[in-house]
Scaffold this active site. Sequence first.
Site, PDB file in Angstrom:
ATOM      1  N   GLU A   1     -11.193   0.752  -3.870  1.00 30.25           N
ATOM      2  CA  GLU A   1     -10.533   1.208  -2.639  1.00 30.25           C
ATOM      3  C   GLU A   1      -9.251   1.952  -2.976  1.00 30.25           C
ATOM      4  OE1 GLU A   1      -9.877  -2.554  -0.665  1.00 30.25           O
ATOM      5  OE2 GLU A   1      -8.236  -3.080  -1.997  1.00 30.25           O
TER       6      GLU A   1
ATOM      7  N   ASP B   1       0.829  -1.212   0.000  1.00 29.66           N
ATOM      8  CA  ASP B   1       0.000   0.000   0.000  1.00 29.66           C
ATOM      9  C   ASP B   1       0.863   1.262   0.000  1.00 29.66           C
ATOM     10  OD1 ASP B   1      -2.123  -1.810   0.340  1.00 29.66           O
ATOM     11  OD2 ASP B   1      -1.944  -1.712   2.514  1.00 29.66           O
TER      12      ASP B   1
HETATM   13  C1  6LW Z   1      -5.681  -2.033   2.041  1.00 30.14           C
HETATM   14  C2  6LW Z   1      -6.313  -2.080   0.719  1.00 30.14           C
HETATM   15  C3  6LW Z   1      -5.449  -3.056   0.080  1.00 30.14           C
HETATM   16  O1  6LW Z   1      -6.443  -1.386   2.984  1.00 30.14           O
HETATM   17  O2  6LW Z   1      -5.096  -3.975   1.010  1.00 30.14           O
HETATM   18  O3  6LW Z   1      -4.276  -3.726  -1.737  1.00 30.14           O
HETATM   19  C4  6LW Z   1      -5.504  -3.505   2.261  1.00 30.14           C
HETATM   20  N1  6LW Z   1      -5.056  -2.959  -1.110  1.00 30.14           N
HETATM   21  O4  6LW Z   1      -6.320  -0.877   0.040  1.00 30.14           O
HETATM   22  C5  6LW Z   1      -4.525  -3.824   3.344  1.00 30.14           C
HETATM   23  O5  6LW Z   1      -3.212  -3.739   2.914  1.00 30.14           O
END
Ligand code: 6LW
Length: 506
Positions: free
Chosen positions: A177, A15
Amino acid sequence: MAKYQNPVVRGCYPDPSVCRRGEWFYLVNSSFEFFPGVPISRSKNLVEWEHIGYCIDREEQLQLSPTLRQSASGIFAPSIRCKDDTFYMVVTNVTEEEKDNGNFYVWTKDPAGAWSDPIFLGTEGIDPSFFFDDDGNDYYIGTSNHQIYICTLDLKEQKITGKRTVIWEGTGGSYPEGPHIYKKSGWYYLLISEGGTERSHMITMARSKQIEGPYEACPYNPVLTNRSLLRPIESVGHADLVEDLNGNWWAVCLGTRTFSYPPKHNLGRETMLVPVNWENDWPVFGNHGSLDQEIETDCLPAKYTYCEKKQDYYCDFTSEKLDQSWNCLYTPQHSFYKTGDGTLQLFGDEHSLCDMAGYAWLGVRQCEHNTKASVELEFKPMAQEEAGLTIFMNHKHHYEAALVLQDGTTKLILRRQIGSLYRIEQEIAVPNDKVTLELESDLDNYTFYYRLEDGKRKLLGKGETVYLTTEVGGSFTGNYIALYAMGNGKNCSSPAKFSNFTYKEI
Ligand code: 6LW
């Protein structure tokens, strides 16, 4: 043409989020249940990163504690931005997410120094980021209920103001996300991830002339993905963009180095660097929207000479403070170690390695597939007690060599735990409570060796690497090589003394 190799930050550094002040770039990563939290690194050329500290490194700053989440709790997905020479890092402590009290930011003028105490924002969901508009308005962007939302932020009052507006739901992939907003040529660009952090991971984009939308999706989505491609790096996603002083754009994103079939990974999700060009006011990431491991470019923002980077780390435990390579689990509740006299003393408490707890455990990330680690251990175990060297994915998936007491004799054991399966594979009598433990890793096995008084290296045993992978027993984190002491029901009667720790990548 210069070349560089991905990942640019190896091991469990997922991240990634990046910002720039002057010629320096600053990078932060998720740290989950490990403490100190939110590692921060800096670089001038975007390829070589120097770890300069942690945003969460004081025990009173944040309580990371065990939860009912099976593993990978704590700190998820930080975002870093700089405004008027102040750095802001906003992040979620997922342990508190259900109470809408997980999102907070910390700030500093000196990213390598101390960061403020957390300022909690009371916002919903995960993956927060800030956007500082050039008209003076500041925004908070977040993810909740599979939607990306925005609200205004008052940095003076240290709070969210205004209503929450949903601005995008992505292109239809699962888990929209990791949102970030940028402004360029009069457009607001919204960059997100979709598909989940596994092999369908992808980066998508939308843009709008107004920050609150409506956002139109990029016609070339996903703008970056390695899904369905035979590439050494998979699961590419969760990106952040930055412009360098020459006007060139770059993205950092996460990816995994997989092996075996079906693909598996044991090093966690690592940080990658992607060149980005703009065509028709849309970004073109990497190699036509996919990520190569080796990248040729003439545009790196500062000089870089290609070299194979291998860590060769030695810790003699003579400094009173452990260096920043070491992490423990959760915010320590009491002092469980002492160092400075050439040893690391670990004071085991009533916990067992298979408990989800903040116990006497200190580890360094495994950052390459082929590694060698060694440590000298002196420990006089009483009944139930143990201390040793473990390769640790989480409390339910680990292999270790440890000193224990059995039938009145100190013995060296090799134990493996894979989920609820638990087995002692080897037991060897140790005459004087002293042993050198060695661990070698490759894509097939974790192999333990030991040396007793005569210094001769002997095989203790091995366990398959595949069972300590995210796909078998993990979730968001990678493996740690750790030293530990456990009382398994009571406090240990004496500390375990470790010395001369080495970790070497081959
Ligand atoms: C994070 C989300 C993700 O909150 O994995 O790959 C989660 N993306 O954005 C935890 O690392």
